[in-house]
Design a protein around this motif. Structure first.
Motif, PDB file in Angstrom:
ATOM      1  N   VAL A  27      53.820  36.635  93.296  1.00 43.62           N
ATOM      2  CA  VAL A  27      53.123  37.043  92.080  1.00 43.62           C
ATOM      3  C   VAL A  27      53.809  38.270  91.478  1.00 43.62           C
ATOM      4  CG1 VAL A  27      50.962  38.000  91.167  1.00 43.62           C
ATOM      5  CG2 VAL A  27      50.905  36.006  92.689  1.00 43.62           C
ATOM      6  N   LEU A  28      54.156  39.237  92.329  1.00 39.84           N
ATOM      7  CA  LEU A  28      54.893  40.408  91.850  1.00 39.84           C
ATOM      8  C   LEU A  28      56.206  39.979  91.202  1.00 39.84           C
ATOM      9  CD1 LEU A  28      55.415  43.447  91.598  1.00 39.84           C
ATOM     10  CD2 LEU A  28      56.321  43.379  93.949  1.00 39.84           C
ATOM     11  N   SER A  29      56.892  39.072  91.851  1.00 36.72           N
ATOM     12  CA  SER A  29      58.143  38.554  91.315  1.00 36.72           C
ATOM     13  C   SER A  29      57.925  37.883  89.958  1.00 36.72           C
ATOM     14  CB  SER A  29      58.753  37.551  92.301  1.00 36.72           C
ATOM     15  OG  SER A  29      59.786  36.824  91.713  1.00 36.72           O
ATOM     16  N   ASN A  30      56.870  37.059  89.848  1.00 36.43           N
ATOM     17  CA  ASN A  30      56.564  36.402  88.580  1.00 36.43           C
ATOM     18  C   ASN A  30      56.341  37.434  87.474  1.00 36.43           C
ATOM     19  OD1 ASN A  30      54.542  34.115  90.427  1.00 36.43           O
ATOM     20  ND2 ASN A  30      56.587  33.690  89.639  1.00 36.43           N
ATOM     21  N   LEU A  31      55.593  38.483  87.783  1.00 33.96           N
ATOM     22  CA  LEU A  31      55.332  39.521  86.784  1.00 33.96           C
ATOM     23  C   LEU A  31      56.614  40.227  86.363  1.00 33.96           C
ATOM     24  CD1 LEU A  31      52.041  41.030  88.248  1.00 33.96           C
ATOM     25  CD2 LEU A  31      52.282  39.633  86.172  1.00 33.96           C
ATOM     26  N   MET A  32      57.486  40.489  87.314  1.00 35.03           N
ATOM     27  CA  MET A  32      58.754  41.138  86.994  1.00 35.03           C
ATOM     28  C   MET A  32      59.617  40.241  86.101  1.00 35.03           C
ATOM     29  SD  MET A  32      59.440  42.840  90.724  1.00 35.03           S
ATOM     30  CE  MET A  32      60.993  43.629  90.331  1.00 35.03           C
ATOM     31  N   TRP A  33      59.668  38.933  86.412  1.00 38.27           N
ATOM     32  CA  TRP A  33      60.426  37.999  85.587  1.00 38.27           C
ATOM     33  C   TRP A  33      59.822  37.898  84.188  1.00 38.27           C
ATOM     34  CZ3 TRP A  33      65.142  36.556  86.529  1.00 38.27           C
ATOM     35  CH2 TRP A  33      65.595  36.405  87.835  1.00 38.27           C
ATOM     36  N   ILE A  34      58.493  37.927  84.102  1.00 37.77           N
ATOM     37  CA  ILE A  34      57.831  37.862  82.794  1.00 37.77           C
ATOM     38  C   ILE A  34      58.210  39.070  81.943  1.00 37.77           C
ATOM     39  CG2 ILE A  34      55.575  38.054  81.656  1.00 37.77           C
ATOM     40  CD1 ILE A  34      54.500  36.177  83.914  1.00 37.77           C
ATOM     41  N   SER A  39      61.117  40.938  77.301  1.00 37.72           N
ATOM     42  CA  SER A  39      62.004  41.912  76.647  1.00 37.72           C
ATOM     43  C   SER A  39      63.244  41.245  76.046  1.00 37.72           C
ATOM     44  CB  SER A  39      62.417  43.005  77.629  1.00 37.72           C
ATOM     45  OG  SER A  39      63.274  42.495  78.625  1.00 37.72           O
ATOM     46  N   ASP A  40      63.674  40.139  76.650  1.00 38.03           N
ATOM     47  CA  ASP A  40      64.840  39.405  76.130  1.00 38.03           C
ATOM     48  C   ASP A  40      64.449  38.237  75.221  1.00 38.03           C
ATOM     49  OD1 ASP A  40      66.625  41.044  77.386  1.00 38.03           O
ATOM     50  OD2 ASP A  40      67.211  39.613  78.938  1.00 38.03           O
ATOM     51  N   GLU A  41      63.145  38.110  74.971  1.00 35.29           N
ATOM     52  CA  GLU A  41      62.615  36.997  74.170  1.00 35.29           C
ATOM     53  C   GLU A  41      63.027  35.642  74.736  1.00 35.29           C
ATOM     54  OE1 GLU A  41      63.445  37.640  70.022  1.00 35.29           O
ATOM     55  OE2 GLU A  41      62.388  39.566  70.025  1.00 35.29           O
ATOM     56  N   ALA A  42      63.037  35.559  76.056  1.00 36.15           N
ATOM     57  CA  ALA A  42      63.349  34.302  76.758  1.00 36.15           C
ATOM     58  C   ALA A  42      62.026  33.606  77.068  1.00 36.15           C
ATOM     59  CB  ALA A  42      64.140  34.600  78.030  1.00 36.15           C
ATOM     60  N   TRP A  43      61.489  32.944  76.038  1.00 33.13           N
ATOM     61  CA  TRP A  43      60.136  32.404  76.132  1.00 33.13           C
ATOM     62  C   TRP A  43      60.009  31.281  77.160  1.00 33.13           C
ATOM     63  CZ3 TRP A  43      58.150  36.393  74.470  1.00 33.13           C
ATOM     64  CH2 TRP A  43      58.579  37.046  73.323  1.00 33.13           C
ATOM     65  N   ALA A  44      61.043  30.517  77.367  1.00 32.77           N
ATOM     66  CA  ALA A  44      60.995  29.467  78.389  1.00 32.77           C
ATOM     67  C   ALA A  44      60.848  30.098  79.779  1.00 32.77           C
ATOM     68  CB  ALA A  44      62.239  28.591  78.326  1.00 32.77           C
ATOM     69  N   LEU A  45      61.551  31.192  80.013  1.00 32.02           N
ATOM     70  CA  LEU A  45      61.431  31.892  81.295  1.00 32.02           C
ATOM     71  C   LEU A  45      60.025  32.443  81.467  1.00 32.02           C
ATOM     72  CD1 LEU A  45      62.664  33.099  83.881  1.00 32.02           C
ATOM     73  CD2 LEU A  45      63.348  35.081  82.499  1.00 32.02           C
ATOM     74  N   VAL A  46      59.469  33.010  80.401  1.00 35.31           N
ATOM     75  CA  VAL A  46      58.100  33.544  80.464  1.00 35.31           C
ATOM     76  C   VAL A  46      57.117  32.427  80.793  1.00 35.31           C
ATOM     77  CG1 VAL A  46      56.252  34.605  79.118  1.00 35.31           C
ATOM     78  CG2 VAL A  46      58.590  35.491  78.928  1.00 35.31           C
ATOM     79  N   LEU A  47      57.229  31.298  80.083  1.00 35.38           N
ATOM     80  CA  LEU A  47      56.314  30.181  80.346  1.00 35.38           C
ATOM     81  C   LEU A  47      56.482  29.628  81.758  1.00 35.38           C
ATOM     82  CD1 LEU A  47      56.427  28.285  76.936  1.00 35.38           C
ATOM     83  CD2 LEU A  47      54.531  29.605  77.900  1.00 35.38           C
TER      84      LEU A  47
END
Length: 71
Positions: A27-34, A39-47
C-alpha cells in the motif's frame, strides 16, 4: 521500486502477521507510485496503482479473516 520488492517478499510468508506487513508495504508502495505518476501526469500509472491498492486492501481484509479463524 525497492518498497514494492520488499513488500512482495513479505507477502510470500506463511505467517499472517508477516503477510499483513507485506500488504501494508505494498500500500505504501502504491501511494508512492501514485504521487510520482500524478506529478508526471502518468494517468495510466495512477489508475494502475489505484487498482493494485484496491487488491491489496482486499488482501488485508482476507488476511485478517484468516487470522481470526486461526486464533
Amino acid at each position: 521500486m525497492a518498497v514494492t520488492l520488499f513488500g512482495a517478499y513479505w507477502l510470500a510468508s506463511r505467517k499472517p502477521e508477516r503477510r499483513m506487513f507485506g500488504f501494508w508495504m505494498m500500500v505504501l508502495s502504491n501511494l508512492m507510485w501514485i504521487v510520482w505518476g500524478w506529478s508526471d501526469e502518468a494517468w495510466a500509472l495512477v489508475l494502475l496503482q489505484v487498482g493494485l491498492m484496491t487488491l491489496n486492501a482486499r488482501g488485508i481484509i482476507k488476511n485478517e479473516h484468516e487470522t481470526e479463524r486461526q486464533g
